[in-house]
Design a protein around this motif. Structure first.
Motif, PDB file in Angstrom:
ATOM      1  N   GLU A   1       0.834  -1.205   0.000  1.00 34.87           N
ATOM      2  CA  GLU A   1       0.000   0.000   0.000  1.00 34.87           C
ATOM      3  C   GLU A   1       0.865   1.250   0.000  1.00 34.87           C
ATOM      4  O   GLU A   1       0.595   2.229  -0.721  1.00 34.87           O
ATOM      5  N   GLU A   2       1.929   1.218   0.800  1.00 35.66           N
ATOM      6  CA  GLU A   2       2.831   2.369   0.869  1.00 35.66           C
ATOM      7  C   GLU A   2       3.564   2.571  -0.451  1.00 35.66           C
ATOM      8  O   GLU A   2       3.741   3.696  -0.912  1.00 35.66           O
ATOM      9  N   ALA A   3       4.000   1.455  -1.051  1.00 36.71           N
ATOM     10  CA  ALA A   3       4.727   1.552  -2.323  1.00 36.71           C
ATOM     11  C   ALA A   3       3.823   2.054  -3.441  1.00 36.71           C
ATOM     12  O   ALA A   3       4.263   2.818  -4.312  1.00 36.71           O
ATOM     13  N   ALA A   4       2.562   1.640  -3.420  1.00 34.79           N
ATOM     14  CA  ALA A   4       1.642   2.044  -4.486  1.00 34.79           C
ATOM     15  C   ALA A   4       1.316   3.531  -4.407  1.00 34.79           C
ATOM     16  O   ALA A   4       1.229   4.213  -5.434  1.00 34.79           O
ATOM     17  N   GLY A   5       1.171   4.045  -3.186  1.00 37.16           N
ATOM     18  CA  GLY A   5       0.870   5.470  -3.038  1.00 37.16           C
ATOM     19  C   GLY A   5      -0.426   5.873  -3.716  1.00 37.16           C
ATOM     20  O   GLY A   5      -0.511   6.960  -4.307  1.00 37.16           O
ATOM     21  N   LEU A   6      -1.418   5.034  -3.666  1.00 35.29           N
ATOM     22  CA  LEU A   6      -2.691   5.314  -4.337  1.00 35.29           C
ATOM     23  C   LEU A   6      -3.575   6.196  -3.456  1.00 35.29           C
ATOM     24  O   LEU A   6      -4.528   5.736  -2.830  1.00 35.29           O
ATOM     25  N   LYS A   7      -3.226   7.485  -3.440  1.00 34.68           N
ATOM     26  CA  LYS A   7      -3.996   8.467  -2.673  1.00 34.68           C
ATOM     27  C   LYS A   7      -4.484   9.545  -3.636  1.00 34.68           C
ATOM     28  O   LYS A   7      -3.699  10.216  -4.296  1.00 34.68           O
ATOM     29  N   SER A   8      -5.780   9.676  -3.691  1.00 29.95           N
ATOM     30  CA  SER A   8      -6.363  10.618  -4.644  1.00 29.95           C
ATOM     31  C   SER A   8      -6.290  12.055  -4.137  1.00 29.95           C
ATOM     32  O   SER A   8      -6.129  12.298  -2.941  1.00 29.95           O
ATOM     33  N   ASN A   9      -6.431  12.981  -5.076  1.00 27.75           N
ATOM     34  CA  ASN A   9      -6.503  14.411  -4.756  1.00 27.75           C
ATOM     35  C   ASN A   9      -7.929  14.857  -5.047  1.00 27.75           C
ATOM     36  O   ASN A   9      -8.320  14.962  -6.218  1.00 27.75           O
ATOM     37  N   PRO A  10      -8.731  15.100  -4.014  1.00 29.14           N
ATOM     38  CA  PRO A  10     -10.143  15.460  -4.236  1.00 29.14           C
ATOM     39  C   PRO A  10     -10.319  16.658  -5.173  1.00 29.14           C
ATOM     40  O   PRO A  10     -11.325  16.746  -5.889  1.00 29.14           O
ATOM     41  N   ALA A  11      -9.343  17.556  -5.202  1.00 29.17           N
ATOM     42  CA  ALA A  11      -9.463  18.748  -6.046  1.00 29.17           C
ATOM     43  C   ALA A  11      -9.474  18.392  -7.526  1.00 29.17           C
ATOM     44  O   ALA A  11      -9.942  19.184  -8.355  1.00 29.17           O
ATOM     45  N   HIS A  12      -8.937  17.244  -7.879  1.00 29.43           N
ATOM     46  CA  HIS A  12      -8.846  16.853  -9.287  1.00 29.43           C
ATOM     47  C   HIS A  12      -9.921  15.859  -9.698  1.00 29.43           C
ATOM     48  O   HIS A  12      -9.926  15.403 -10.846  1.00 29.43           O
ATOM     49  N   PHE A  13     -10.809  15.520  -8.776  1.00 29.12           N
ATOM     50  CA  PHE A  13     -11.787  14.458  -9.044  1.00 29.12           C
ATOM     51  C   PHE A  13     -12.634  14.762 -10.282  1.00 29.12           C
ATOM     52  O   PHE A  13     -12.743  13.928 -11.192  1.00 29.12           O
ATOM     53  N   ASP A  14     -13.251  15.945 -10.306  1.00 27.61           N
ATOM     54  CA  ASP A  14     -14.156  16.276 -11.416  1.00 27.61           C
ATOM     55  C   ASP A  14     -13.424  16.313 -12.742  1.00 27.61           C
ATOM     56  O   ASP A  14     -13.938  15.814 -13.760  1.00 27.61           O
ATOM     57  N   ALA A  15     -12.224  16.891 -12.755  1.00 26.71           N
ATOM     58  CA  ALA A  15     -11.477  17.016 -14.010  1.00 26.71           C
ATOM     59  C   ALA A  15     -11.093  15.641 -14.566  1.00 26.71           C
ATOM     60  O   ALA A  15     -11.219  15.384 -15.773  1.00 26.71           O
ATOM     61  N   ILE A  16     -10.643  14.767 -13.687  1.00 25.28           N
ATOM     62  CA  ILE A  16     -10.195  13.433 -14.145  1.00 25.28           C
ATOM     63  C   ILE A  16     -11.374  12.605 -14.629  1.00 25.28           C
ATOM     64  O   ILE A  16     -11.321  11.993 -15.706  1.00 25.28           O
ATOM     65  N   THR A  17     -12.451  12.574 -13.867  1.00 19.51           N
ATOM     66  CA  THR A  17     -13.606  11.762 -14.273  1.00 19.51           C
ATOM     67  C   THR A  17     -14.244  12.313 -15.542  1.00 19.51           C
ATOM     68  O   THR A  17     -14.664  11.540 -16.412  1.00 19.51           O
ATOM     69  N   SER A  18     -14.306  13.618 -15.662  1.00 19.82           N
ATOM     70  CA  SER A  18     -14.889  14.215 -16.872  1.00 19.82           C
ATOM     71  C   SER A  18     -14.053  13.889 -18.097  1.00 19.82           C
ATOM     72  O   SER A  18     -14.594  13.579 -19.173  1.00 19.82           O
TER      73      SER A  18
END
Length: 245
Positions: free
Chosen positions: A113-130
């Motif tokens: 989990e630490e190596a993957a670093g899969l932590k999202s940035n809520p500020a970019h959620f709309d831009a990425i999904t769109s």
């Protein structure tokens, strides 16, 4: 008509073997700890299986080999007591091996989990999904592969968290993201995690198989079984002798 009379004096009749071979789930080679870099937790599991394998073979060989100084009832009791004692030791060893495996699995998975670093940035959620929703299916697959290769794990974490109707991804694509990231950042750790999971499954297979195995090793040793065995053997001998006259 021939009348068969069974002698009152019981003779000693040895127990037969319980089985031709110990159940295969108990074989220590089922857990290949060397293939996992000699992992200590997996070696412990292999050692537990080896103990169970050897002990079951020893008891199975002992069943028909009665001490000449013992009567069959005594021999039966000794077998019964050894099976009970072995089953208690086996249960303790299995519990310890389970606990060790679970702790090792948790440790390895935390590192992944630490190596993957899969932590999202809520500020970019709309831009990425769109952006993903507006892509064609082939472009989504290509972009997803690029993000994995480039290590854009925050964006990938967003796609893992987003509902499929927002990202446009297929369920298989979303569910594959974490594995693809781990295969890139820590393939050795991912392989170890998989090997630990397999070892746990093998341990549970052995645990289930051992229930029948111990019952078979103990079968025919209950109080009174030796006398019944002797009477049946005497009757068979008398019948055979009568048939030869």
């Amino acid at each position: 008509m021939t009348i068969i009379t069974v002698p009152e004096q019981n003779v000693d009749v040895a127990l037969p073997k319980a089985f031709d071979g110990v159940p295969s789930p108990l074989h220590p080679a089922n857990v290949d700890y060397e293939a996992a870099g000699g992992n200590a937790a997996m070696k412990q599991v292999s050692d537990v299986l080896a103990w169970g394998w050897d002990e079951a073979n020893a008891i199975n060989d002992l069943r028909p080999n009665m001490d000449p100084e013992h009567r069959s009832a005594t021999h039966d009791r000794l077998i019964r007591e050894r099976v009970d004692a072995s089953q208690r030791v086996w249960a303790d060893k299995m519990d310890r091996a389970r606990a060790t495996l679970k702790a090792e699995q948790a440790r390895v998975d935390r590192q992944l989990e630490e190596a993957a670093g899969l932590k999202s940035n809520p500020a970019h959620f709309d831009a990425i999904t769109s952006a993903f929703f507006s892509m064609k299916p082939g472009q989504r697959a290509e972009t997803l592969a690029q993000l994995v290769e480039q290590g854009e794990n925050a964006a990938l974490a967003t796609l893992m968290e987003a509902p499929l109707f927002l990202s446009g991804l297929l369920a298989e694509q979303r569910d594959s993201i974490k594995t693809r990231v781990l295969e890139k950042v820590n393939p050795e750790g991912l392989n170890l995690s998989r090997q630990l999971a397999k070892a746990f499954a093998k341990l549970e297979d052995a645990s289930f198989a051992s229930l029948t195995m111990f019952a078979d090793l103990k079968a025919g040793t209950e109080p009174g079984a030796a006398a019944t065995r002797a009477r049946m053997a005497a009757a068979r001998n008398m019948a055979a002798n009568a048939g030869q006259r």
